[in-house]
Scaffold this motif. Structure first.
Motif, PDB file in Angstrom:
ATOM      1  N   PRO A 197       0.824  -1.226   0.000  1.00  0.00           N
ATOM      2  CA  PRO A 197       0.000   0.000   0.000  1.00  0.00           C
ATOM      3  C   PRO A 197       0.854   1.270   0.000  1.00  0.00           C
ATOM      4  O   PRO A 197       0.531   2.237  -0.697  1.00  0.00           O
ATOM      5  N   THR A 198       1.936   1.258   0.768  1.00  0.00           N
ATOM      6  CA  THR A 198       2.809   2.433   0.801  1.00  0.00           C
ATOM      7  C   THR A 198       3.495   2.625  -0.544  1.00  0.00           C
ATOM      8  O   THR A 198       3.665   3.749  -1.017  1.00  0.00           O
ATOM      9  N   MET A 199       3.902   1.518  -1.167  1.00  0.00           N
ATOM     10  CA  MET A 199       4.551   1.586  -2.471  1.00  0.00           C
ATOM     11  C   MET A 199       3.632   2.217  -3.506  1.00  0.00           C
ATOM     12  O   MET A 199       4.044   3.091  -4.273  1.00  0.00           O
ATOM     13  N   VAL A 200       2.367   1.806  -3.543  1.00  0.00           N
ATOM     14  CA  VAL A 200       1.418   2.351  -4.524  1.00  0.00           C
ATOM     15  C   VAL A 200       1.189   3.833  -4.275  1.00  0.00           C
ATOM     16  O   VAL A 200       1.180   4.649  -5.208  1.00  0.00           O
ATOM     17  N   SER A 295       4.824  -4.566 -15.762  1.00  0.00           N
ATOM     18  CA  SER A 295       4.060  -4.443 -16.994  1.00  0.00           C
ATOM     19  C   SER A 295       4.035  -2.993 -17.453  1.00  0.00           C
ATOM     20  O   SER A 295       3.920  -2.069 -16.651  1.00  0.00           O
ATOM     21  N   ALA A 296       4.150  -2.804 -18.776  1.00  0.00           N
ATOM     22  CA  ALA A 296       4.110  -1.444 -19.320  1.00  0.00           C
ATOM     23  C   ALA A 296       2.773  -0.765 -19.067  1.00  0.00           C
ATOM     24  O   ALA A 296       2.681   0.457 -19.052  1.00  0.00           O
ATOM     25  N   MET A 312      14.340  -4.930  -6.368  1.00  0.00           N
ATOM     26  CA  MET A 312      14.535  -3.520  -6.696  1.00  0.00           C
ATOM     27  C   MET A 312      14.199  -3.230  -8.152  1.00  0.00           C
ATOM     28  O   MET A 312      13.581  -2.214  -8.469  1.00  0.00           O
ATOM     29  N   VAL A 313      14.592  -4.119  -9.053  1.00  0.00           N
ATOM     30  CA  VAL A 313      14.328  -3.907 -10.480  1.00  0.00           C
ATOM     31  C   VAL A 313      12.837  -3.982 -10.784  1.00  0.00           C
ATOM     32  O   VAL A 313      12.324  -3.260 -11.646  1.00  0.00           O
ATOM     33  N   GLU A 314      12.097  -4.815 -10.062  1.00  0.00           N
ATOM     34  CA  GLU A 314      10.677  -5.018 -10.331  1.00  0.00           C
ATOM     35  C   GLU A 314       9.763  -4.095  -9.525  1.00  0.00           C
ATOM     36  O   GLU A 314       8.554  -4.160  -9.673  1.00  0.00           O
ATOM     37  N   ASP A 315      10.328  -3.255  -8.696  1.00  0.00           N
ATOM     38  CA  ASP A 315       9.537  -2.393  -7.822  1.00  0.00           C
ATOM     39  C   ASP A 315       9.030  -1.177  -8.593  1.00  0.00           C
ATOM     40  O   ASP A 315       9.834  -0.368  -9.065  1.00  0.00           O
ATOM     41  N   PRO A 316       7.702  -1.001  -8.736  1.00  0.00           N
ATOM     42  CA  PRO A 316       7.186   0.187  -9.433  1.00  0.00           C
ATOM     43  C   PRO A 316       7.637   1.494  -8.788  1.00  0.00           C
ATOM     44  O   PRO A 316       7.834   2.498  -9.477  1.00  0.00           O
ATOM     45  N   LEU A 317       7.800   1.496  -7.476  1.00  0.00           N
ATOM     46  CA  LEU A 317       8.241   2.717  -6.794  1.00  0.00           C
ATOM     47  C   LEU A 317       9.631   3.126  -7.252  1.00  0.00           C
ATOM     48  O   LEU A 317       9.884   4.314  -7.505  1.00  0.00           O
ATOM     49  N   VAL A 318      10.542   2.176  -7.388  1.00  0.00           N
ATOM     50  CA  VAL A 318      11.902   2.484  -7.834  1.00  0.00           C
ATOM     51  C   VAL A 318      11.874   3.078  -9.240  1.00  0.00           C
ATOM     52  O   VAL A 318      12.591   4.047  -9.529  1.00  0.00           O
ATOM     53  N   PHE A 319      11.042   2.518 -10.106  1.00  0.00           N
ATOM     54  CA  PHE A 319      10.927   3.066 -11.462  1.00  0.00           C
ATOM     55  C   PHE A 319      10.492   4.525 -11.420  1.00  0.00           C
ATOM     56  O   PHE A 319      11.089   5.388 -12.103  1.00  0.00           O
ATOM     57  N   HIS A 320       9.482   4.850 -10.633  1.00  0.00           N
ATOM     58  CA  HIS A 320       8.977   6.228 -10.582  1.00  0.00           C
ATOM     59  C   HIS A 320       9.946   7.157  -9.860  1.00  0.00           C
ATOM     60  O   HIS A 320      10.019   8.347 -10.193  1.00  0.00           O
ATOM     61  N   HIS A 358      12.430  -1.337 -18.924  1.00  0.00           N
ATOM     62  CA  HIS A 358      11.672  -0.159 -18.505  1.00  0.00           C
ATOM     63  C   HIS A 358      12.520   0.834 -17.711  1.00  0.00           C
ATOM     64  O   HIS A 358      12.128   1.989 -17.541  1.00  0.00           O
ATOM     65  N   LEU A 359      13.695   0.407 -17.236  1.00  0.00           N
ATOM     66  CA  LEU A 359      14.568   1.308 -16.493  1.00  0.00           C
ATOM     67  C   LEU A 359      15.601   1.994 -17.380  1.00  0.00           C
ATOM     68  O   LEU A 359      16.275   2.923 -16.938  1.00  0.00           O
ATOM     69  N   ARG A 360      15.743   1.558 -18.621  1.00  0.00           N
ATOM     70  CA  ARG A 360      16.827   2.038 -19.472  1.00  0.00           C
ATOM     71  C   ARG A 360      16.791   3.556 -19.660  1.00  0.00           C
ATOM     72  O   ARG A 360      17.798   4.245 -19.449  1.00  0.00           O
ATOM     73  N   SER A 361      15.640   4.103 -20.013  1.00  0.00           N
ATOM     74  CA  SER A 361      15.554   5.529 -20.317  1.00  0.00           C
ATOM     75  C   SER A 361      15.857   6.413 -19.109  1.00  0.00           C
ATOM     76  O   SER A 361      16.697   7.321 -19.200  1.00  0.00           O
ATOM     77  N   PRO A 362      15.202   6.207 -17.938  1.00  0.00           N
ATOM     78  CA  PRO A 362      15.548   7.077 -16.798  1.00  0.00           C
ATOM     79  C   PRO A 362      16.996   6.927 -16.345  1.00  0.00           C
ATOM     80  O   PRO A 362      17.624   7.915 -15.934  1.00  0.00           O
ATOM     81  N   LEU A 363      17.548   5.721 -16.428  1.00  0.00           N
ATOM     82  CA  LEU A 363      18.945   5.539 -16.032  1.00  0.00           C
ATOM     83  C   LEU A 363      19.888   6.301 -16.963  1.00  0.00           C
ATOM     84  O   LEU A 363      20.855   6.932 -16.509  1.00  0.00           O
ATOM     85  N   LEU A 364      19.610   6.262 -18.252  1.00  0.00           N
ATOM     86  CA  LEU A 364      20.436   7.007 -19.205  1.00  0.00           C
ATOM     87  C   LEU A 364      20.306   8.513 -18.998  1.00  0.00           C
ATOM     88  O   LEU A 364      21.296   9.254 -19.109  1.00  0.00           O
TER      89      LEU A 364
END
Length: 519
Positions: A197-200, A295-296, A312-320, A358-364
């Motif tokens: 819930p906190t992650m979302v 998922s995209a 960490m790689v699969e965490d939606p929070l880390v992506f955002h 899905h992490l490629r663009s923000p990391l670059l």
């Protein structure tokens, strides 16, 4: 209540649910004395069961009914003191069904719904945590469905909050930043069973801050901080209908305070990501599992049924978090945040790089900004950044028909490798390193794509730059080839500059001839 029980039973069946959705008497039921949460439950079941059995064509046919139903619920919101349950229901309608509708036009219900979201922020509802989640989730999903229209209505609103007389958009943003700053420092201590819930909630908050960055970037006059610009824009914005505008309603002082607050959030985020990375490395929870990537269509984790803390790689929070940080680094003009990011994040970025598409663009984007920090290029070079990005570029060249997003990432890689290449040559590198880029250029098949041809030419230019800079003696045959190739840049650059005038096929042939002479 017996009537409601019958309606609820009908909503559980495919035919009954479809009949309920197309009923002309539903608005009358909404305006009756029946408590809205009960009718919302029936409506939710009806939509869930009806849409399960619909084809794509059926969904298009039902689009007017769906938007009319949401309009009915927004009407009910106007007369409901505690709108939490209705926010939750509209969120479910929008997240499940609106993205499937092929329409880019903003519906009539968007403006009144946005106003209710703004005025509801900060109100002391009975269940504060639940109401906060409802407001944040609905706002985040509307950003995805109607990015331009919703952001104009949300951040360009001229509404003043009743409790403080400050812009309602300002209050909304402050609450989102408080949500982040009050939770992120304690995430690692949070039990895994309580994490989702906190992650979302936080993923949605970061999404809304990222959306603010888009809003600022597209409106340079509104972010300049010039008081004359602000007053001119305010007088224009006040004439906009429904309180919506493409201008920020903040005065320069509020805007400066907002920038400082977002930069503080970035620092907290950098510290958390660094700590999370170290913990993940120690516990071997960094990379993806067999459950797959994010998922995209569900980057916010709305549809996930997983309980616990993902890798960490699969965490939606880390992506955002990474995306917000990458966008704000581009927007922020100061060196402090870039230096902090370069000092703390390069190892994290390169540790995650290549693990998830899905992490490629923000990391670059983060690496791109780190190179402007003091010692940024040195850190990228000595942290194995060169090898990681060259390997990724080779994978792009091997892929068949890369899409525009992948091509854009390839161009970002070249933009980062260019300055690093000069340092690598100056410090000594493999004399034949340029040949690797020449091979990549030959593998890229433009096939009528101007963007892919641009990437192909950029890779070839980098190969030639490496060849020119590395003046180490070599064999006679190689020397002749070197002299031939050192005359290529002007031809290649001319080809790139003519892209708007010439046909892609002609340019592809020109570039192909050049790069094939290099290997």
């Amino acid at each position: 209540m017996q009537v409601l029980e019958i309606l609820d039973a009908l909503a559980e069946t495919p035919h009954g649910s479809t009949a309920l959705l197309t009923s002309k008497n539903w608005p009358a039921l909404l305006q009756s004395t029946v408590p809205p949460p009960i009718t919302a439950s029936i409506d939710r079941n009806a939509y869930h069961n009806a849409f399960t059995y619909k084809t794509a064509q059926d969904l298009l046919t039902m689009q007017p009914e769906l938007h009319q139903r949401i309009s009915d619920w927004v009407f009910v919101l106007r007369f409901t003191p505690d709108a939490t349950a209705l926010f939750e229901h509209v969120f479910n309608l929008v997240r499940w069904h609106v993205p499937q509708m092929e329409s880019s036009d903003a519906p009539d219900w968007l403006a009144p719904l946005t106003q209710r979201l703004l005025v509801s922020t900060g109100i002391a509802y009975t269940d504060a945590a639940r109401s906060r989640m409802a407001i944040v989730q609905l706002s985040a999903v509307l950003v995805g469905c109607y990015p331009t229209q919703f952001l104009n209505l949300l951040y360009g609103s001229q509404l003043l909050h009743k409790s403080t007389s400050e812009p309602a958009a300002w209050i909304f943003l402050q609450h989102r930043l408080i949500d982040i700053s009050s939770s992120v420092p304690y995430l690692l201590e949070l039990p895994d069973v309580n994490y989702r819930p906190t992650m979302v909630l936080l993923a949605c908050c970061y999404e809304l801050v990222s959306a603010l960055t888009y809003f600022l970037v597209e409106r340079p006059a509104a972010v300049s901080g010039d008081i004359d610009d602000f007053e001119a824009e305010s007088s224009t914005a006040k004439s906009e209908a429904d309180g919506g505008s493409d201008k920020l309603p903040f005065n320069p002082d509020l805007l400066l305070k907002l920038r400082e607050d977002v930069s503080t959030i970035c620092s907290l985020t950098i510290e958390y990501l660094r700590d999370r990375f170290e913990v993940s490395m120690a516990t071997k929870t960094l990379g993806p599992t067999r459950s797959g990537m994010i998922s995209a269509t569900d980057r916010l984790g709305f549809f996930s049924k997983d309980v616990g803390r993902p890798t960490m790689v699969e965490d939606p929070l880390v992506f955002h978090q990474l995306r917000m940080l990458s966008l704000w680094l581009r927007e922020d003009e100061g060196e402090v945040l870039r230096t902090e990011t370069a000092n703390s994040m390069i190892e994290v970025v390169l540790g995650l790089y290549g693990m998830a598409e899905h992490l490629r663009s923000p990391l670059l984007m983060i690496l791109e900004q780190c190179q402007y920090a003091p010692d940024g290029l040195d850190r990228i070079r000595y942290s194995n950044g060169w090898t990681a990005m060259v390997s990724d570029l080779e994978s792009i060249a091997r892929s068949r028909a890369p899409d525009d997003h992948v091509i854009h990432c390839g161009l970002m890689i070249i933009d980062i490798l260019g300055p690093v290449a000069g340092m690598a040559v100056a410090g000594g590198t493999d004399i034949d390193e340029w040949k690797k880029f020449a091979r990549i250029a030959t593998q890229l098949d433009a096939d009528g794509s101007a963007d892919l041809l641009d990437l192909k030419a950029a890779v070839a230019m980098l190969a030639i730059d490496l060849l020119r800079e590395n003046q180490r003696p070599s064999s006679g045959g190689s020397t002749q080839l070197r002299k031939k190739l050192l005359a290529v840049p002007s031809r290649l650059l001319a080809a790139r500059n003519r892209m708007k005038e010439a046909t892609v096929e002609d340019l592809d042939a020109t570039v192909e001839t050049i790069v094939r002479s290099m290997v």
